[in-house]
Design a protein around this motif. Sequence first.
Motif, short mmCIF file in Angstrom:
data_model
loop_
_atom_site.label_atom_id
_atom_site.label_comp_id
_atom_site.label_asym_id
_atom_site.label_seq_id
_atom_site.Cartn_x
_atom_site.Cartn_y
_atom_site.Cartn_z
N VAL A 1 0.82 -1.16 -0.04
CA VAL A 1 -0.03 0.23 -0.05
C VAL A 1 0.76 1.31 0.04
O VAL A 1 0.71 2.32 -0.73
CB VAL A 1 -0.98 -0.02 1.21
CG1 VAL A 1 -1.52 1.34 1.66
CG2 VAL A 1 -2.17 -0.88 0.84
N GLU A 2 2.11 1.06 1.02
CA GLU A 2 2.83 2.30 0.89
C GLU A 2 3.52 2.60 -0.51
O GLU A 2 3.52 3.81 -1.03
CB GLU A 2 3.74 2.25 1.95
CG GLU A 2 4.75 3.48 2.44
CD GLU A 2 5.93 2.76 3.34
OE1 GLU A 2 5.79 2.05 4.25
OE2 GLU A 2 7.16 3.49 3.17
N CYS A 3 3.86 1.46 -1.23
CA CYS A 3 4.42 1.71 -2.57
C CYS A 3 3.54 2.16 -3.32
O CYS A 3 3.70 3.05 -4.42
CB CYS A 3 5.00 0.51 -3.00
SG CYS A 3 6.46 -0.35 -2.30
N ILE A 4 2.33 1.79 -3.60
CA ILE A 4 1.11 2.14 -4.54
C ILE A 4 0.84 3.67 -4.28
O ILE A 4 0.63 4.55 -5.16
CB ILE A 4 0.01 1.32 -4.43
CG1 ILE A 4 0.35 -0.17 -4.72
CG2 ILE A 4 -1.19 1.89 -5.22
CD1 ILE A 4 -0.84 -1.09 -4.63
N THR B 1 3.22 9.96 -8.71
CA THR B 1 3.85 10.17 -9.91
C THR B 1 2.66 9.86 -10.90
O THR B 1 2.77 10.71 -12.10
CB THR B 1 5.07 9.61 -10.09
OG1 THR B 1 5.39 9.59 -11.25
CG2 THR B 1 5.03 8.11 -9.72
N ALA B 2 2.07 8.89 -10.74
CA ALA B 2 0.98 8.53 -11.92
C ALA B 2 0.05 9.68 -12.15
O ALA B 2 -0.11 10.19 -13.28
CB ALA B 2 0.02 7.37 -11.55
N SER B 3 -0.42 10.49 -11.04
CA SER B 3 -1.58 11.51 -11.28
C SER B 3 -0.88 13.03 -11.65
O SER B 3 -1.60 13.89 -12.25
CB SER B 3 -2.35 11.90 -9.84
OG SER B 3 -1.37 12.02 -8.70
N SER B 4 0.42 13.09 -11.54
CA SER B 4 1.19 14.18 -11.94
C SER B 4 1.48 14.20 -13.42
O SER B 4 1.36 15.15 -14.21
CB SER B 4 2.51 14.22 -11.34
OG SER B 4 2.51 14.34 -9.76
N HIS B 5 1.53 12.82 -13.90
CA HIS B 5 1.50 12.71 -15.40
C HIS B 5 0.32 12.11 -16.22
O HIS B 5 0.47 11.74 -17.24
CB HIS B 5 2.80 12.12 -15.80
CG HIS B 5 4.00 12.59 -15.27
ND1 HIS B 5 4.96 13.28 -16.09
CD2 HIS B 5 4.83 12.51 -13.95
CE1 HIS B 5 5.91 13.82 -15.29
NE2 HIS B 5 5.93 13.15 -13.98
N ASN B 6 -0.68 12.05 -15.37
CA ASN B 6 -1.78 11.39 -15.88
C ASN B 6 -1.55 9.94 -16.64
O ASN B 6 -1.91 9.63 -17.82
CB ASN B 6 -2.50 12.10 -17.30
CG ASN B 6 -3.33 13.43 -16.58
OD1 ASN B 6 -3.56 13.25 -15.40
ND2 ASN B 6 -3.35 14.45 -17.44
N SER C 1 -4.67 6.00 -13.23
CA SER C 1 -5.04 4.81 -12.91
C SER C 1 -3.95 3.79 -12.52
O SER C 1 -2.96 4.00 -13.01
CB SER C 1 -5.64 4.17 -14.13
OG SER C 1 -7.05 4.86 -14.40
N ILE C 2 -4.23 3.00 -11.65
CA ILE C 2 -3.56 2.03 -10.93
C ILE C 2 -4.30 0.81 -11.22
O ILE C 2 -5.36 0.57 -10.70
CB ILE C 2 -3.38 2.32 -9.45
CG1 ILE C 2 -2.75 3.60 -9.10
CG2 ILE C 2 -2.06 1.18 -9.08
CD1 ILE C 2 -1.36 3.82 -9.30
N ARG D 1 2.75 2.65 -17.69
CA ARG D 1 4.14 2.31 -17.15
C ARG D 1 3.88 1.11 -16.46
O ARG D 1 2.70 0.78 -16.09
CB ARG D 1 4.58 3.44 -16.24
CG ARG D 1 4.97 4.74 -17.01
CD ARG D 1 6.22 4.56 -17.64
NE ARG D 1 6.81 5.83 -17.91
CZ ARG D 1 6.36 6.47 -19.27
NH1 ARG D 1 5.31 5.69 -20.22
NH2 ARG D 1 6.98 7.40 -19.64
N VAL D 2 5.09 0.30 -16.05
CA VAL D 2 4.99 -0.94 -15.39
C VAL D 2 5.79 -0.87 -14.13
O VAL D 2 6.81 -0.23 -14.10
CB VAL D 2 5.32 -2.10 -16.25
CG1 VAL D 2 5.63 -3.32 -15.40
CG2 VAL D 2 4.32 -2.23 -17.17
N SER D 3 5.33 -1.41 -13.00
CA SER D 3 6.11 -1.54 -11.86
C SER D 3 5.99 -2.74 -11.22
O SER D 3 4.89 -3.23 -11.00
CB SER D 3 6.03 -0.46 -10.80
OG SER D 3 6.77 -0.38 -9.62
N VAL D 4 7.11 -3.49 -11.10
CA VAL D 4 7.13 -4.65 -10.68
C VAL D 4 7.68 -4.50 -9.00
O VAL D 4 8.88 -4.38 -8.87
CB VAL D 4 7.85 -5.95 -11.49
CG1 VAL D 4 7.85 -7.36 -10.52
CG2 VAL D 4 7.25 -6.13 -12.65
#
Length: 324
Positions: free
Chosen positions: A148-151, A157-162, A217-218, A248-251
């Motif tokens: 949750v902390e990571c998300i 950053t996701a919302s800053s760049h749409n 969106s996540i 973008r992808v984050s593992v």
Amino acid sequence: IKKIAVLTSGGDSPGMNAAIRSVVRTCAYMKVDCVAVYRGYQGMIEGDFKPMDARSVNNIINKGGTILKSARCNDFRTPEGRKTAHDQLVKAGIDAFVVIGGDGSFTGAMIFNREYNFPVIGIPGTIDNDIFGTTFTLGFDTALNTVVECIDKIRDTASSHNRLFFVEVMGRDVGHIALNAGVGAGAEEILIPEENLGLDRLLESLKRSKESGKSSSIVIVAEGDKSGKNVFELKEYVEEHLPIYDVRVSVLGHMQRGGAPSCFDRVLASRMGVKAVEALLEGKTNLMVGIQDNQLTLTPINKAIKGHTKIDKELIRVSEIMTT
Ligand code: ADP
């Protein structure tokens, strides 16, 4: 029973140290000897033991990982390996053990118990929460907090760049981490192995999200998801079919297994350790300690291994409502 051994085996998880501490201190309280086995079944075969007293486990309740180390041990899968392990235990005067680990470790313990009628109790330690007979395994809650902390950070950053992010989380074949952390972090979509809703529905939902004015969106993807595409393939698929998104992808990976255990995991580990030692002293064996309806329970190890955990349908419904 005069001397109890404790070991951690298989994949590590936060809360294992708190469980070791609990087993050691319960033994001290009950006035039975306690011995630590290093490196799981490998250390058992090699006789890598250390006597423990109440003070041997000072200042470990707050530490991630396992001070006893963990290992995968192929020799324990053979009758010869288990024979050597048994000889070592007998030589050291050990007459029961508590194994903290996952289903592989429990399978080994069960076979060993069958062959030598050796008293064993299991404590479920895995972040995946994929063990039957307990609502929570040790480390699951800590992993959820980490995810949750990571998300939350990815969302900034996701919302800053749409942007649209696919975030892959652990969980092996089950979606417990994905579903719980997804709801906790407010994910738009959660892809879990238990519910394969298909890629069309994902596209539909993402399209709707965009149209309804969401700025980011996540999408949480469980590593065991059965959509047939991994996170990188999902990214390509969405970019191709829905070019409105910058994807973008984050593992998240192994960071999910580390870190200081949450208070919940520390308390659970303390309770399970007491229960495990008490069970052995009451002459019980071949059982796994669990927690159900906030009561400690004992489940036959073969059931714990073979049973299937159920995904929380009510929570799936909540997640669907929350993503409206
Ligand atoms: P986990 O306990 O996290 O599921 P593993 O599946 O790696 O981790 O199992 C841990 C260890 O338990 C193995 O390295 C092996 O020593 C022992 N083990 C697993 N399966 C068996 C088996 N079928 N027979 C004997 N020992 C086993």
